[in-house]
Design an enzyme around this catalytic site. Sequence first.
Site, PDB file in Angstrom:
ATOM      1  N   THR A 287      37.541  40.824  51.480  1.00  0.00           N
ATOM      2  CA  THR A 287      38.305  39.569  51.455  1.00  0.00           C
ATOM      3  C   THR A 287      39.789  39.876  51.349  1.00  0.00           C
ATOM      4  O   THR A 287      40.184  40.904  50.781  1.00  0.00           O
ATOM      5  CB  THR A 287      37.992  38.707  50.212  1.00  0.00           C
ATOM      6  OG1 THR A 287      38.382  39.440  49.032  1.00  0.00           O
ATOM      7  CG2 THR A 287      36.552  38.317  50.140  1.00  0.00           C
ATOM      8  N   ASP A 288      40.616  38.963  51.859  1.00  0.00           N
ATOM      9  CA  ASP A 288      42.003  38.992  51.444  1.00  0.00           C
ATOM     10  C   ASP A 288      41.977  38.656  49.949  1.00  0.00           C
ATOM     11  O   ASP A 288      41.015  38.069  49.441  1.00  0.00           O
ATOM     12  CB  ASP A 288      42.835  37.987  52.237  1.00  0.00           C
ATOM     13  CG  ASP A 288      44.326  38.330  52.194  1.00  0.00           C
ATOM     14  OD1 ASP A 288      44.747  39.073  51.290  1.00  0.00           O
ATOM     15  OD2 ASP A 288      45.066  37.833  53.060  1.00  0.00           O
ATOM     16  N   TRP A 289      43.037  39.042  49.259  1.00  0.00           N
ATOM     17  CA  TRP A 289      43.036  38.938  47.790  1.00  0.00           C
ATOM     18  C   TRP A 289      42.852  37.479  47.334  1.00  0.00           C
ATOM     19  O   TRP A 289      43.680  36.619  47.610  1.00  0.00           O
ATOM     20  CB  TRP A 289      44.330  39.537  47.229  1.00  0.00           C
ATOM     21  CG  TRP A 289      44.259  41.023  46.982  1.00  0.00           C
ATOM     22  CD1 TRP A 289      44.771  41.671  45.903  1.00  0.00           C
ATOM     23  CD2 TRP A 289      43.625  42.041  47.779  1.00  0.00           C
ATOM     24  NE1 TRP A 289      44.481  43.025  45.985  1.00  0.00           N
ATOM     25  CE2 TRP A 289      43.786  43.281  47.107  1.00  0.00           C
ATOM     26  CE3 TRP A 289      42.903  42.050  48.974  1.00  0.00           C
ATOM     27  CZ2 TRP A 289      43.270  44.491  47.609  1.00  0.00           C
ATOM     28  CZ3 TRP A 289      42.395  43.256  49.465  1.00  0.00           C
ATOM     29  CH2 TRP A 289      42.588  44.438  48.779  1.00  0.00           C
ATOM     30  N   GLY A 290      41.743  37.251  46.666  1.00  0.00           N
ATOM     31  CA  GLY A 290      41.451  35.892  46.211  1.00  0.00           C
ATOM     32  C   GLY A 290      40.867  35.004  47.298  1.00  0.00           C
ATOM     33  O   GLY A 290      40.785  33.802  47.125  1.00  0.00           O
ATOM     34  N   GLY A 291      40.440  35.597  48.400  1.00  0.00           N
ATOM     35  CA  GLY A 291      39.957  34.795  49.530  1.00  0.00           C
ATOM     36  C   GLY A 291      38.467  34.493  49.501  1.00  0.00           C
ATOM     37  O   GLY A 291      37.924  33.985  50.476  1.00  0.00           O
TER      38      GLY A 291
END
Length: 803
Positions: A287-291
């Site tokens: 994931t993108d960070w926090g995605g």
Amino acid sequence: MFSTKIGLTLAFLSLYGLSHSKSLITSDTYFYGWSEPVYPSPNGTGSGDWAAAYNKATALVSQMTLEEKNNLTYGVTVTSNGCAGNIAAITRLNFPGLCLQGSGNGVHETDFVNSYPSGLHIGASWNKSLAHDSGWHMAGEFRKKGVQVALGPVVAPIGRTTTSGRIWEGSASDPYLSGAVAASTVQGMQGQGVISSVKHFVGYEQELYRNPTTNPDNETVESISSNIDDKTMHELYLWPFQDALKAGAGNIMCSYNRVNNSYACQNSKTLNGLLKTELGFNGFVVTDWGGQHSGVGAALAGLDMAMATGKSYWGNDFTKAIKNGSVPISRLDDMATRIIATWYRMGQDESSYPAPGVGITHNISMPHDIVNALTADAKPVLFDGAVEGHVLVKNLDNALPLQSPRLISVFGYDAVAPPQYIPNSKLFRDPWEIGLEPAVFQLAAAAEIASIIDEPYDYQVAFNGTLPVGGGSGASAGPYLSAPLDALQQRAYEDSSAVMWDTSSSPSMLGVMQASDACLVFINAFATEGVDRSGANDDYSDELVKKVASTCANTIVVIHNAGLRFVEQFVDNPNVTAIVFAHLPGQDSGRAIVSLLYGDSNFSGKLPYTVGKNESDYPAFFHDYAVKPYKLFPQSDFTEGMLIDYRHFDAYGITPRYEFGFGLSYTTFAFSDLKISPVKYGIAAYPSGAVEQGGAVDLWDSVATVTATVKNSGSKAGAEVAQLYVGIPGGPVKQLRGFDKVHIAAGKSTKVAFHLTRRDLSSWNVITQKWELQSGSYKIYVGSSSRDLPLITTMKIVTDSGS
Ligand SMILES: *[C@@H]1O[C@H](CO)[C@@H](O)[C@H](O)[C@H]1NC(C)=O
Ligand SMILES: *[C@@H]1O[C@H](CO)[C@@H](O)[C@H](O)[C@H]1NC(C)=O
Ligand SMILES: *[C@@H]1O[C@H](CO)[C@@H](O)[C@H](O)[C@H]1NC(C)=O
Ligand SMILES: *[C@@H]1O[C@H](CO)[C@@H](O)[C@H](O)[C@H]1NC(C)=O
Ligand SMILES: *[C@@H]1O[C@H](CO)[C@@H](O)[C@H](O)[C@H]1NC(C)=O
Ligand SMILES: *[C@@H]1O[C@H](CO)[C@@H](O)[C@H](O)[C@H]1NC(C)=O
Ligand SMILES: *[C@@H]1O[C@H](CO)[C@@H](O)[C@H](O)[C@H]1NC(C)=O
Ligand SMILES: *[C@@H]1O[C@H](CO)[C@@H](O)[C@H](O)[C@H]1NC(C)=O
Ligand SMILES: *[C@@H]1O[C@H](CO)[C@@H](O)[C@H](O)[C@H]1NC(C)=O
Ligand SMILES: *[C@@H]1O[C@H](CO)[C@@H](O)[C@H](O)[C@H]1NC(C)=O
Ligand SMILES: CC(=O)N[C@H]1CO[C@H](CO)[C@@H](O)[C@@H]1O
């Protein structure tokens, strides 16, 4: 039929407890697109040259406990290093863990690393070897620092939204150029054994509403939904990812946005369908960070790793979802196998690979812990790279190169070094982390807030010094910064000439020394992650140029631009004799522009996007804002389909100021002798090869070879980018399908060859769900830009399904 499909999808989604499914049910009437369910998630096959790594991975994973496998799938917070993401070690099995760190133009937020030219700058060089070599040197630094996964290169955003804040991280507003640069970069980076994370998958085209927000009524507003039709997805947005996968990319980062109303990190059509089935991806999806927005749903949809932590959805609770049967154990085995296989594939199991995060410190008070990753080897690539991404678009009466000037005058906030510079990237840290940063980044932070709460903002200039790189997680800061004025002064010293400057007076207070042989004005166009730009020109900088030009008949404008910059305010002024798009050159910015201005190097860059004359020239100039009437579900309908950038200008007959692919040199080139090899009669319309990573293997078969002769018809040595465009029957007027950058000595000629593959000449057929060669007449154009194409011919293809 449409609503039945949605009903079925929704029943399916709620069965698996996808987050926000309730919202979907109550709000389905306004869907532009819905996302087809594609389950189950395919196992990595270890096809092609991944086989050995898969064998080792399968053996190692089979020894892991449930908890050990689970621990591979989510990030943990560690205090021993400053990596952006960490996967914990499994010491029992000698797996040391992983360090994930940005970004695509240098190691982010650490010391003693170089700051390379940004993606857009490499795109403007049109030089695949340069992309490869800068990827290779950069990755050498990632490796020394103990980074296993480097978060780059960027192929999305591609530039659909002209003012997107992150366009400069990617290389071009064209899938072919973007894909070619990404493929070379991946090969260079992975050649060092560093896993390349190609991002952001997929349809991530604007910063506004990239993440969920809270509105004034304290309701959650979901991320923007990029609603993209299947043909456009394949021919435009997926295309560069496919090239990167073909080149062996080990990691794909899924994006923050939703695609057809389903979050990109839990979209089964894009992850299970496009990426893991059609394109045969063997690596893992992070994931993108926090995605991450769901636990069970994301796992079933094909997500393999959650960052920066798995706290909210996976973490140790994920083992419960396995134990109670919500997620089959085979899915977790597949996640673990994909991650470990990629690690083996890059040779990271070898003892010579530095330990995770060994050189990444986040504590600037601990200099003794810092690994010095700087080497002299990287210097030529840093400098060549900085030179090659400059694009000369106007050069009246050979204003450039400068001819032994006696006195030059230098203007503009962008000429000087910033008042503060801290090599460990503090300068260009995320704009919302305010502290030591110069004010411009505080302004950017204000803009981030303004963009969320829907207030007008206008922060698109970095006033506090020259702009070598954009802001946010893609930023990097090298060991030094060569600012233009510093390099110009050095030149004055060497030449025994004079230089005067005024880089701080407002335009109305500027005065030019009458004796100046040339007046150089340095301005910029800033962009950062987190904020879309409010436009593509600012009044202050335009005034600055106009004021200098009003009294100086030889005004040379240099623009450090993190994306499109309009020049309409001064382009026709006869006193503006030269204009350079200087993009984002990295740490060697100043010495590169001086080498070009004085003719030691020649301009050889070409625009990787179209410079129009007005906002209205573009199909999606500003970000989409369609919150109402959908309120909590912002929508972005990509109704222009394939027609972005030059495809749009061609389709609507708009005359650009400077076209895609354009750029001047100190010499001239002539094209002749176009030849096309015959195409087999009755060639199969569809590929039939096995699927390996990158898709059906025969998509890359050569169908035709086009050759041409390029002559350096001027008096100086130089490099030309020969470009080939194809008009596919039924497709856009023309599309880039080949380019070759060649050095040619004055008066000499060279032959260029373009190998057109099945994929290059095919269109995506939405019915058969395959790339299809068209029966008919293809237009073939070769020349020096998308609008200077002196060689034109047609190529007839007759397929086995046409006549
Ligand atoms: C999105 O919806 C369009 C229109 O229905 C469809 O063509 C396309 O395949 C969908 N894409 C995804 C990823 O769901
Ligand atoms: C993945 O492999 C496992 C083990 O061979 C098997 O049980 C499972 O059905 C496979 N999954 C898919 C989607 O093929
Ligand atoms: C899994 O990770 C957790 C959290 O970092 C840690 O406490 C635990 O010891 C790990 N388990 C194993 C088996 O490595
Ligand atoms: C392309 O880049 C490489 C690596 O920096 C360089 O050696 C080469 O000269 C460049 N080619 C051209 C044609 O500029
Ligand atoms: C907003 O909602 C959250 C949870 O839904 C709640 O904890 C918080 O108190 C609310 N804030 C306000 C200002 O109503
Ligand atoms: C299984 O466990 C997961 C994770 O704790 C939970 O979200 C899910 O509701 C559980 N499902 C069932 C059927 O108990
Ligand atoms: C950084 O290192 C210094 C010197 O060892 C130490 O005093 C300080 O507490 C450290 N800071 C952090 C945030 O770890
Ligand atoms: C940055 O530029 C702005 C606008 O010109 C100015 O107000 C500010 O003082 C500058 N900050 C620094 C640190 O020089
Ligand atoms: C160009 O510069 C000269 C001074 O060299 C000035 O007299 C003239 O007005 C300028 N022209 C324009 C169009 O600004
Ligand atoms: C585009 O056209 C509008 C309307 O004529 C004008 O207000 C605007 O300044 C133009 N933009 C540029 C960059 O010239
Ligand atoms: C890279 C390149 O071709 N450089 C040439 C630029 O032109 C000068 C003469 O003006 C040559 O000396 C360089 O070799």
